[in-house]
Scaffold this motif. Structure first.
Motif, PDB file in Angstrom:
ATOM      1  N   CYS A  68     -22.983  -3.394  58.836  1.00 54.55           N
ATOM      2  CA  CYS A  68     -22.017  -4.497  58.982  1.00 54.55           C
ATOM      3  C   CYS A  68     -21.652  -5.175  57.679  1.00 54.55           C
ATOM      4  O   CYS A  68     -20.558  -5.713  57.547  1.00 54.55           O
ATOM      5  CB  CYS A  68     -22.574  -5.574  59.904  1.00 54.55           C
ATOM      6  SG  CYS A  68     -22.890  -5.046  61.553  1.00 54.55           S
ATOM      7  N   ARG A  86     -23.215 -10.998  61.582  1.00 52.54           N
ATOM      8  CA  ARG A  86     -22.757  -9.886  62.428  1.00 52.54           C
ATOM      9  C   ARG A  86     -23.915  -8.929  62.705  1.00 52.54           C
ATOM     10  O   ARG A  86     -24.031  -8.375  63.804  1.00 52.54           O
ATOM     11  CB  ARG A  86     -21.599  -9.165  61.732  1.00 52.54           C
ATOM     12  CG  ARG A  86     -20.963  -8.116  62.557  1.00 52.54           C
ATOM     13  CD  ARG A  86     -20.221  -8.736  63.760  1.00 52.54           C
ATOM     14  NE  ARG A  86     -20.231  -7.761  64.818  1.00 52.54           N
ATOM     15  CZ  ARG A  86     -20.861  -7.896  65.985  1.00 52.54           C
ATOM     16  NH1 ARG A  86     -21.467  -8.997  66.290  1.00 52.54           N
ATOM     17  NH2 ARG A  86     -20.849  -6.944  66.863  1.00 52.54           N
ATOM     18  N   PHE A 106     -22.535  -0.242  67.039  1.00 50.71           N
ATOM     19  CA  PHE A 106     -21.724  -0.596  65.869  1.00 50.71           C
ATOM     20  C   PHE A 106     -20.405   0.174  65.866  1.00 50.71           C
ATOM     21  O   PHE A 106     -19.335  -0.421  65.709  1.00 50.71           O
ATOM     22  CB  PHE A 106     -22.508  -0.299  64.585  1.00 50.71           C
ATOM     23  CG  PHE A 106     -21.668  -0.302  63.344  1.00 50.71           C
ATOM     24  CD1 PHE A 106     -21.199  -1.483  62.813  1.00 50.71           C
ATOM     25  CD2 PHE A 106     -21.338   0.887  62.708  1.00 50.71           C
ATOM     26  CE1 PHE A 106     -20.410  -1.497  61.668  1.00 50.71           C
ATOM     27  CE2 PHE A 106     -20.560   0.883  61.569  1.00 50.71           C
ATOM     28  CZ  PHE A 106     -20.095  -0.306  61.055  1.00 50.71           C
ATOM     29  N   LEU A 107     -20.471   1.487  66.045  1.00 51.45           N
ATOM     30  CA  LEU A 107     -19.251   2.293  66.013  1.00 51.45           C
ATOM     31  C   LEU A 107     -18.323   1.943  67.166  1.00 51.45           C
ATOM     32  O   LEU A 107     -17.102   1.914  66.992  1.00 51.45           O
ATOM     33  CB  LEU A 107     -19.608   3.783  66.034  1.00 51.45           C
ATOM     34  CG  LEU A 107     -20.277   4.308  64.773  1.00 51.45           C
ATOM     35  CD1 LEU A 107     -20.716   5.747  64.964  1.00 51.45           C
ATOM     36  CD2 LEU A 107     -19.360   4.175  63.563  1.00 51.45           C
ATOM     37  N   GLU A 114     -18.016  -0.986  68.602  1.00 51.29           N
ATOM     38  CA  GLU A 114     -17.361  -2.256  68.289  1.00 51.29           C
ATOM     39  C   GLU A 114     -16.285  -2.092  67.232  1.00 51.29           C
ATOM     40  O   GLU A 114     -15.306  -2.824  67.234  1.00 51.29           O
ATOM     41  CB  GLU A 114     -18.392  -3.276  67.830  1.00 51.29           C
ATOM     42  CG  GLU A 114     -19.278  -3.775  68.943  1.00 51.29           C
ATOM     43  CD  GLU A 114     -20.324  -4.753  68.466  1.00 51.29           C
ATOM     44  OE1 GLU A 114     -20.400  -5.013  67.248  1.00 51.29           O
ATOM     45  OE2 GLU A 114     -21.066  -5.267  69.311  1.00 51.29           O
ATOM     46  N   ARG A 115     -16.474  -1.156  66.329  1.00 57.10           N
ATOM     47  CA  ARG A 115     -15.476  -0.938  65.279  1.00 57.10           C
ATOM     48  C   ARG A 115     -14.224  -0.287  65.848  1.00 57.10           C
ATOM     49  O   ARG A 115     -13.137  -0.449  65.306  1.00 57.10           O
ATOM     50  CB  ARG A 115     -16.042  -0.076  64.153  1.00 57.10           C
ATOM     51  CG  ARG A 115     -17.243  -0.662  63.444  1.00 57.10           C
ATOM     52  CD  ARG A 115     -16.951  -1.997  62.840  1.00 57.10           C
ATOM     53  NE  ARG A 115     -16.053  -1.839  61.724  1.00 57.10           N
ATOM     54  CZ  ARG A 115     -15.770  -2.775  60.852  1.00 57.10           C
ATOM     55  NH1 ARG A 115     -16.310  -3.955  60.980  1.00 57.10           N
ATOM     56  NH2 ARG A 115     -14.944  -2.554  59.871  1.00 57.10           N
ATOM     57  N   ARG A 116     -14.365   0.465  66.921  1.00 53.67           N
ATOM     58  CA  ARG A 116     -13.207   1.127  67.523  1.00 53.67           C
ATOM     59  C   ARG A 116     -12.387   0.164  68.369  1.00 53.67           C
ATOM     60  O   ARG A 116     -11.210   0.371  68.582  1.00 53.67           O
ATOM     61  CB  ARG A 116     -13.672   2.281  68.415  1.00 53.67           C
ATOM     62  CG  ARG A 116     -13.987   3.517  67.670  1.00 53.67           C
ATOM     63  CD  ARG A 116     -14.257   4.658  68.638  1.00 53.67           C
ATOM     64  NE  ARG A 116     -15.386   5.389  68.124  1.00 53.67           N
ATOM     65  CZ  ARG A 116     -16.591   5.406  68.653  1.00 53.67           C
ATOM     66  NH1 ARG A 116     -16.849   4.764  69.760  1.00 53.67           N
ATOM     67  NH2 ARG A 116     -17.558   6.084  68.096  1.00 53.67           N
ATOM     68  N   TRP A 161     -10.458  -5.491  67.806  1.00 57.21           N
ATOM     69  CA  TRP A 161     -10.053  -5.677  66.416  1.00 57.21           C
ATOM     70  C   TRP A 161     -10.090  -7.132  65.992  1.00 57.21           C
ATOM     71  O   TRP A 161     -10.294  -7.440  64.825  1.00 57.21           O
ATOM     72  CB  TRP A 161      -8.657  -5.101  66.177  1.00 57.21           C
ATOM     73  CG  TRP A 161      -7.582  -5.832  66.920  1.00 57.21           C
ATOM     74  CD1 TRP A 161      -7.104  -5.563  68.151  1.00 57.21           C
ATOM     75  CD2 TRP A 161      -6.875  -6.982  66.467  1.00 57.21           C
ATOM     76  NE1 TRP A 161      -6.157  -6.477  68.515  1.00 57.21           N
ATOM     77  CE2 TRP A 161      -5.981  -7.356  67.493  1.00 57.21           C
ATOM     78  CE3 TRP A 161      -6.905  -7.739  65.304  1.00 57.21           C
ATOM     79  CZ2 TRP A 161      -5.140  -8.440  67.388  1.00 57.21           C
ATOM     80  CZ3 TRP A 161      -6.047  -8.830  65.206  1.00 57.21           C
ATOM     81  CH2 TRP A 161      -5.177  -9.157  66.242  1.00 57.21           C
ATOM     82  N   ARG A 193     -12.988  -8.335  63.935  1.00 55.41           N
ATOM     83  CA  ARG A 193     -13.085  -7.885  62.552  1.00 55.41           C
ATOM     84  C   ARG A 193     -12.224  -8.715  61.606  1.00 55.41           C
ATOM     85  O   ARG A 193     -12.371  -8.621  60.402  1.00 55.41           O
ATOM     86  CB  ARG A 193     -12.683  -6.420  62.445  1.00 55.41           C
ATOM     87  CG  ARG A 193     -13.714  -5.519  63.100  1.00 55.41           C
ATOM     88  CD  ARG A 193     -13.348  -4.090  62.930  1.00 55.41           C
ATOM     89  NE  ARG A 193     -12.474  -3.731  64.038  1.00 55.41           N
ATOM     90  CZ  ARG A 193     -11.520  -2.840  63.985  1.00 55.41           C
ATOM     91  NH1 ARG A 193     -11.292  -2.203  62.876  1.00 55.41           N
ATOM     92  NH2 ARG A 193     -10.780  -2.567  65.027  1.00 55.41           N
ATOM     93  N   PRO A 228     -16.224   3.040  58.919  1.00 53.21           N
ATOM     94  CA  PRO A 228     -17.480   2.832  59.656  1.00 53.21           C
ATOM     95  C   PRO A 228     -18.311   4.098  59.861  1.00 53.21           C
ATOM     96  O   PRO A 228     -19.523   4.074  59.715  1.00 53.21           O
ATOM     97  CB  PRO A 228     -17.016   2.272  60.999  1.00 53.21           C
ATOM     98  CG  PRO A 228     -15.712   1.646  60.715  1.00 53.21           C
ATOM     99  CD  PRO A 228     -15.081   2.457  59.622  1.00 53.21           C
ATOM    100  N   ARG A 229     -17.689   5.195  60.189  1.00 51.66           N
ATOM    101  CA  ARG A 229     -18.445   6.435  60.447  1.00 51.66           C
ATOM    102  C   ARG A 229     -19.110   6.941  59.168  1.00 51.66           C
ATOM    103  O   ARG A 229     -20.257   7.366  59.191  1.00 51.66           O
ATOM    104  CB  ARG A 229     -17.524   7.491  61.033  1.00 51.66           C
ATOM    105  CG  ARG A 229     -18.271   8.614  61.680  1.00 51.66           C
ATOM    106  CD  ARG A 229     -17.530   9.030  62.949  1.00 51.66           C
ATOM    107  NE  ARG A 229     -18.175  10.129  63.579  1.00 51.66           N
ATOM    108  CZ  ARG A 229     -18.840  10.023  64.713  1.00 51.66           C
ATOM    109  NH1 ARG A 229     -18.958   8.870  65.310  1.00 51.66           N
ATOM    110  NH2 ARG A 229     -19.389  11.074  65.260  1.00 51.66           N
TER     111      ARG A 229
END
Length: 174
Positions: free
Chosen positions: A28, A33, A70-71, A73-75, A78, A81, A114-115
């Protein structure tokens, strides 16, 4: 471990919380976060505690849950973020070169997708193999290798003044 599930979970969290929090922070790049991510992970882990304990490696199960949360939430979502502030954050004021390098590395990591950030953190911080990283992320070993190569290349571009052995690159005369 204890016989009662609540106690077993509490004992597990007491032991693994620092490692989960460090991994979450690497992903993060924000302590608050990371706290939220660990909390979300622990809720999911508690709800599936029987499955986690039945897994061959409960630590890998927890780590996988954290990275996938985590991944995920990143997808989505928005709006979480987007950070609106009325002033710029304070910069590091230390003259210690190690602190400056640490800030530069964190900034470079934060700039990765993120990945790629997840692959770099799992491979080099958590010291997982290609296969373990692929299992954690739910992807093939080939994807892990390509994401690692892309992530390392991006870090090298972002940190051109540091060589892999930690020394500054030699200057050539023109």
């Amino acid at each position: 471990m204890s016989e009662r599930p609540g106690e077993a979970f509490r004992e597990y969290v007491d032991v693994r919380l620092p490692a989960l929090h460090r991994l979450a922070y690497l992903l993060c790049q924000d302590r608050h976060r990371a706290d939220d991510l660990v909390q979300d992970t622990l809720v999911k882990l508690y709800l599936k505690w029987d499955r986690a304990m039945a897994a061959t490696n409960s630590h890998a199960y927890a780590r996988t849950t954290l990275v996938r949360t985590f991944l995920s939430e990143r997808r989505t979502n928005w709006a979480r973020r987007v950070v609106l502030v009325d002033r710029l954050p304070d910069t590091a004021s230390s003259t210690d070169p190690d602190a400056a390098d640490a800030v530069a590395v964190r900034a470079a990591l934060a700039g990765l997708p993120p990945r790629q950030r997840a692959v770099i953190a799992l491979r080099f911080y958590s010291d997982l193999s290609v296969e373990e990283t692929g299992y954690t992320l739910g992807c093939s070993p080939g994807t892990v290798k390509s994401q690692t190569a892309k992530g390392l290349a991006a870090l090298r571009r972002a940190l051109p003044h540091v060589e892999p052995d930690g020394t500054a690159p030699a200057r050539t005369r023109s």
